[in-house]
Design a protein around this motif. Structure first.
Motif, PDB file in Angstrom:
ATOM      1  N   GLU A 156      37.563 -52.879 -38.427  1.00  0.00           N
ATOM      2  CA  GLU A 156      38.026 -53.172 -37.077  1.00  0.00           C
ATOM      3  C   GLU A 156      36.852 -53.071 -36.099  1.00  0.00           C
ATOM      4  O   GLU A 156      35.992 -52.204 -36.229  1.00  0.00           O
ATOM      5  CB  GLU A 156      39.110 -52.161 -36.682  1.00  0.00           C
ATOM      6  CG  GLU A 156      39.778 -52.442 -35.371  1.00  0.00           C
ATOM      7  CD  GLU A 156      40.904 -51.453 -35.088  1.00  0.00           C
ATOM      8  OE1 GLU A 156      41.183 -51.242 -33.895  1.00  0.00           O
ATOM      9  OE2 GLU A 156      41.472 -50.896 -36.037  1.00  0.00           O
ATOM     10  N   LEU A 157      36.841 -53.951 -35.124  1.00  0.00           N
ATOM     11  CA  LEU A 157      35.819 -53.920 -34.079  1.00  0.00           C
ATOM     12  C   LEU A 157      36.312 -53.047 -32.933  1.00  0.00           C
ATOM     13  O   LEU A 157      37.371 -53.296 -32.366  1.00  0.00           O
ATOM     14  CB  LEU A 157      35.525 -55.333 -33.569  1.00  0.00           C
ATOM     15  CG  LEU A 157      34.516 -55.448 -32.432  1.00  0.00           C
ATOM     16  CD1 LEU A 157      33.147 -54.911 -32.862  1.00  0.00           C
ATOM     17  CD2 LEU A 157      34.416 -56.893 -31.975  1.00  0.00           C
ATOM     18  N   PHE A 158      35.542 -51.999 -32.620  1.00  0.00           N
ATOM     19  CA  PHE A 158      35.881 -51.113 -31.519  1.00  0.00           C
ATOM     20  C   PHE A 158      34.943 -51.394 -30.347  1.00  0.00           C
ATOM     21  O   PHE A 158      33.766 -51.692 -30.531  1.00  0.00           O
ATOM     22  CB  PHE A 158      35.733 -49.640 -31.936  1.00  0.00           C
ATOM     23  CG  PHE A 158      36.687 -49.225 -33.009  1.00  0.00           C
ATOM     24  CD1 PHE A 158      38.002 -48.891 -32.705  1.00  0.00           C
ATOM     25  CD2 PHE A 158      36.272 -49.156 -34.335  1.00  0.00           C
ATOM     26  CE1 PHE A 158      38.888 -48.506 -33.702  1.00  0.00           C
ATOM     27  CE2 PHE A 158      37.153 -48.775 -35.330  1.00  0.00           C
ATOM     28  CZ  PHE A 158      38.462 -48.450 -35.012  1.00  0.00           C
ATOM     29  N   GLU A 159      35.471 -51.276 -29.146  1.00  0.00           N
ATOM     30  CA  GLU A 159      34.641 -51.369 -27.953  1.00  0.00           C
ATOM     31  C   GLU A 159      33.668 -50.194 -27.971  1.00  0.00           C
ATOM     32  O   GLU A 159      34.002 -49.114 -28.448  1.00  0.00           O
ATOM     33  CB  GLU A 159      35.501 -51.310 -26.695  1.00  0.00           C
ATOM     34  CG  GLU A 159      36.393 -52.519 -26.499  1.00  0.00           C
ATOM     35  CD  GLU A 159      35.584 -53.768 -26.204  1.00  0.00           C
ATOM     36  OE1 GLU A 159      34.519 -53.669 -25.557  1.00  0.00           O
ATOM     37  OE2 GLU A 159      36.023 -54.844 -26.616  1.00  0.00           O
ATOM     38  N   PRO A 160      32.447 -50.388 -27.458  1.00  0.00           N
ATOM     39  CA  PRO A 160      31.477 -49.291 -27.443  1.00  0.00           C
ATOM     40  C   PRO A 160      32.016 -48.003 -26.812  1.00  0.00           C
ATOM     41  O   PRO A 160      31.798 -46.912 -27.335  1.00  0.00           O
ATOM     42  CB  PRO A 160      30.306 -49.865 -26.637  1.00  0.00           C
ATOM     43  CG  PRO A 160      30.383 -51.336 -26.893  1.00  0.00           C
ATOM     44  CD  PRO A 160      31.862 -51.636 -26.956  1.00  0.00           C
ATOM     45  N   TYR A 163      28.459 -49.586 -37.395  1.00  0.00           N
ATOM     46  CA  TYR A 163      28.223 -48.699 -36.271  1.00  0.00           C
ATOM     47  C   TYR A 163      27.106 -47.744 -36.675  1.00  0.00           C
ATOM     48  O   TYR A 163      26.936 -47.440 -37.849  1.00  0.00           O
ATOM     49  CB  TYR A 163      29.502 -47.910 -35.946  1.00  0.00           C
ATOM     50  CG  TYR A 163      30.657 -48.821 -35.607  1.00  0.00           C
ATOM     51  CD1 TYR A 163      30.954 -49.115 -34.285  1.00  0.00           C
ATOM     52  CD2 TYR A 163      31.423 -49.408 -36.612  1.00  0.00           C
ATOM     53  CE1 TYR A 163      32.008 -49.975 -33.972  1.00  0.00           C
ATOM     54  CE2 TYR A 163      32.471 -50.267 -36.302  1.00  0.00           C
ATOM     55  CZ  TYR A 163      32.752 -50.545 -34.985  1.00  0.00           C
ATOM     56  OH  TYR A 163      33.779 -51.389 -34.675  1.00  0.00           O
ATOM     57  N   GLU A 164      26.351 -47.274 -35.694  1.00  0.00           N
ATOM     58  CA  GLU A 164      25.211 -46.425 -36.010  1.00  0.00           C
ATOM     59  C   GLU A 164      25.211 -45.192 -35.125  1.00  0.00           C
ATOM     60  O   GLU A 164      25.466 -45.274 -33.931  1.00  0.00           O
ATOM     61  CB  GLU A 164      23.922 -47.223 -35.812  1.00  0.00           C
ATOM     62  CG  GLU A 164      22.681 -46.509 -36.267  1.00  0.00           C
ATOM     63  CD  GLU A 164      21.455 -47.403 -36.224  1.00  0.00           C
ATOM     64  OE1 GLU A 164      20.555 -47.168 -37.027  1.00  0.00           O
ATOM     65  OE2 GLU A 164      21.406 -48.334 -35.386  1.00  0.00           O
ATOM     66  N   LEU A 165      24.911 -44.052 -35.735  1.00  0.00           N
ATOM     67  CA  LEU A 165      24.720 -42.802 -35.016  1.00  0.00           C
ATOM     68  C   LEU A 165      23.256 -42.403 -35.146  1.00  0.00           C
ATOM     69  O   LEU A 165      22.694 -42.484 -36.237  1.00  0.00           O
ATOM     70  CB  LEU A 165      25.592 -41.686 -35.606  1.00  0.00           C
ATOM     71  CG  LEU A 165      27.100 -41.894 -35.619  1.00  0.00           C
ATOM     72  CD1 LEU A 165      27.779 -40.716 -36.300  1.00  0.00           C
ATOM     73  CD2 LEU A 165      27.636 -42.085 -34.211  1.00  0.00           C
ATOM     74  N   HIS A 166      22.654 -41.970 -34.052  1.00  0.00           N
ATOM     75  CA  HIS A 166      21.270 -41.488 -34.057  1.00  0.00           C
ATOM     76  C   HIS A 166      21.290 -40.018 -33.681  1.00  0.00           C
ATOM     77  O   HIS A 166      22.075 -39.591 -32.846  1.00  0.00           O
ATOM     78  CB  HIS A 166      20.415 -42.235 -33.030  1.00  0.00           C
ATOM     79  CG  HIS A 166      20.296 -43.684 -33.288  1.00  0.00           C
ATOM     80  ND1 HIS A 166      19.435 -44.211 -34.217  1.00  0.00           N
ATOM     81  CD2 HIS A 166      20.932 -44.736 -32.734  1.00  0.00           C
ATOM     82  CE1 HIS A 166      19.550 -45.523 -34.223  1.00  0.00           C
ATOM     83  NE2 HIS A 166      20.446 -45.874 -33.330  1.00  0.00           N
ATOM     84  N   PHE A 181      32.415 -44.451 -28.666  1.00  0.00           N
ATOM     85  CA  PHE A 181      31.755 -43.305 -28.058  1.00  0.00           C
ATOM     86  C   PHE A 181      32.731 -42.140 -27.910  1.00  0.00           C
ATOM     87  O   PHE A 181      32.408 -40.985 -28.230  1.00  0.00           O
ATOM     88  CB  PHE A 181      31.167 -43.700 -26.701  1.00  0.00           C
ATOM     89  CG  PHE A 181      30.449 -42.584 -26.004  1.00  0.00           C
ATOM     90  CD1 PHE A 181      29.159 -42.221 -26.378  1.00  0.00           C
ATOM     91  CD2 PHE A 181      31.052 -41.898 -24.968  1.00  0.00           C
ATOM     92  CE1 PHE A 181      28.486 -41.197 -25.726  1.00  0.00           C
ATOM     93  CE2 PHE A 181      30.387 -40.880 -24.313  1.00  0.00           C
ATOM     94  CZ  PHE A 181      29.106 -40.520 -24.693  1.00  0.00           C
ATOM     95  N   GLU A 182      33.926 -42.406 -27.455  1.00  0.00           N
ATOM     96  CA  GLU A 182      34.929 -41.351 -27.274  1.00  0.00           C
ATOM     97  C   GLU A 182      35.352 -40.750 -28.615  1.00  0.00           C
ATOM     98  O   GLU A 182      35.571 -39.540 -28.714  1.00  0.00           O
ATOM     99  CB  GLU A 182      36.138 -41.863 -26.498  1.00  0.00           C
ATOM    100  CG  GLU A 182      35.875 -41.998 -25.020  1.00  0.00           C
ATOM    101  CD  GLU A 182      35.362 -40.699 -24.383  1.00  0.00           C
ATOM    102  OE1 GLU A 182      35.916 -39.615 -24.653  1.00  0.00           O
ATOM    103  OE2 GLU A 182      34.370 -40.785 -23.633  1.00  0.00           O
TER     104      GLU A 182
END
Length: 145
Positions: free
Chosen positions: A23-27, A4-7, A31-32
């Motif tokens: 674990e794979l999280f939904e976008p 996952y990436e934060l900008h 985001f939440e």
């Protein structure tokens, strides 16, 4: 493993932080998570950047692993020109001793000698810098065609 990436930043300055999780999280779910932590830390964090503060929150609360320079094992300068290829010291490489080895036996003085086989860049030769992306707008007469 999922990444996952934060900008963070605007058109002039930019930073990013990679995170890993098994674990794979939904976008929308990711985001939440980020929004919840951001709202809590945005006005009072001690990190250099907001994304580092959020990354720490994601690590502590949701089990994410921030991937930053602290985990960097090797950094290389790569170029088509042989002489420009080199190992860049990261300052974090510390090989684990083999079982039964005694690190304090005093006979490893010659291990730090450079045998000249691998090109390296010394830390004092590196500039202190932050990567900055700049957009250059060509105006008449300012740049050659």
């Amino acid at each position: 493993m999922y990444f996952y990436e934060l900008h963070e930043g605007d058109d002039e300055l930019f930073g990013d932080l990679l995170l890993a999780h098994d674990e794979l999280f939904e976008p929308a779910e990711f985001f939440e998570m980020v929004q919840t932590i951001r709202r809590r830390v945005q006005d009072d964090f001690t990190h250099d950047t907001l994304i580092e503060a959020i990354g720490e929150g994601l690590e502590n609360e949701y089990g994410f692993t921030p991937i930053d320079d602290d985990e960097l094992a090797v950094s290389l300068v790569v170029s088509p020109i042989d002489e420009e290829n080199a190992i860049v010291p990261t300052g974090t490489f510390s090989p684990e001793p083999e079982w039964g080895d005694d690190d304090d036996d005093g006979d490893d003085d010659d291990e730090d000698e450079d045998d000249g086989d691998e090109p390296t860049i010394e830390l004092e030769d590196l500039p202190d810098f932050v990567t900055i992306t700049a957009e250059v707008r060509k105006t008449p007469g300012s740049l050659p065609n």
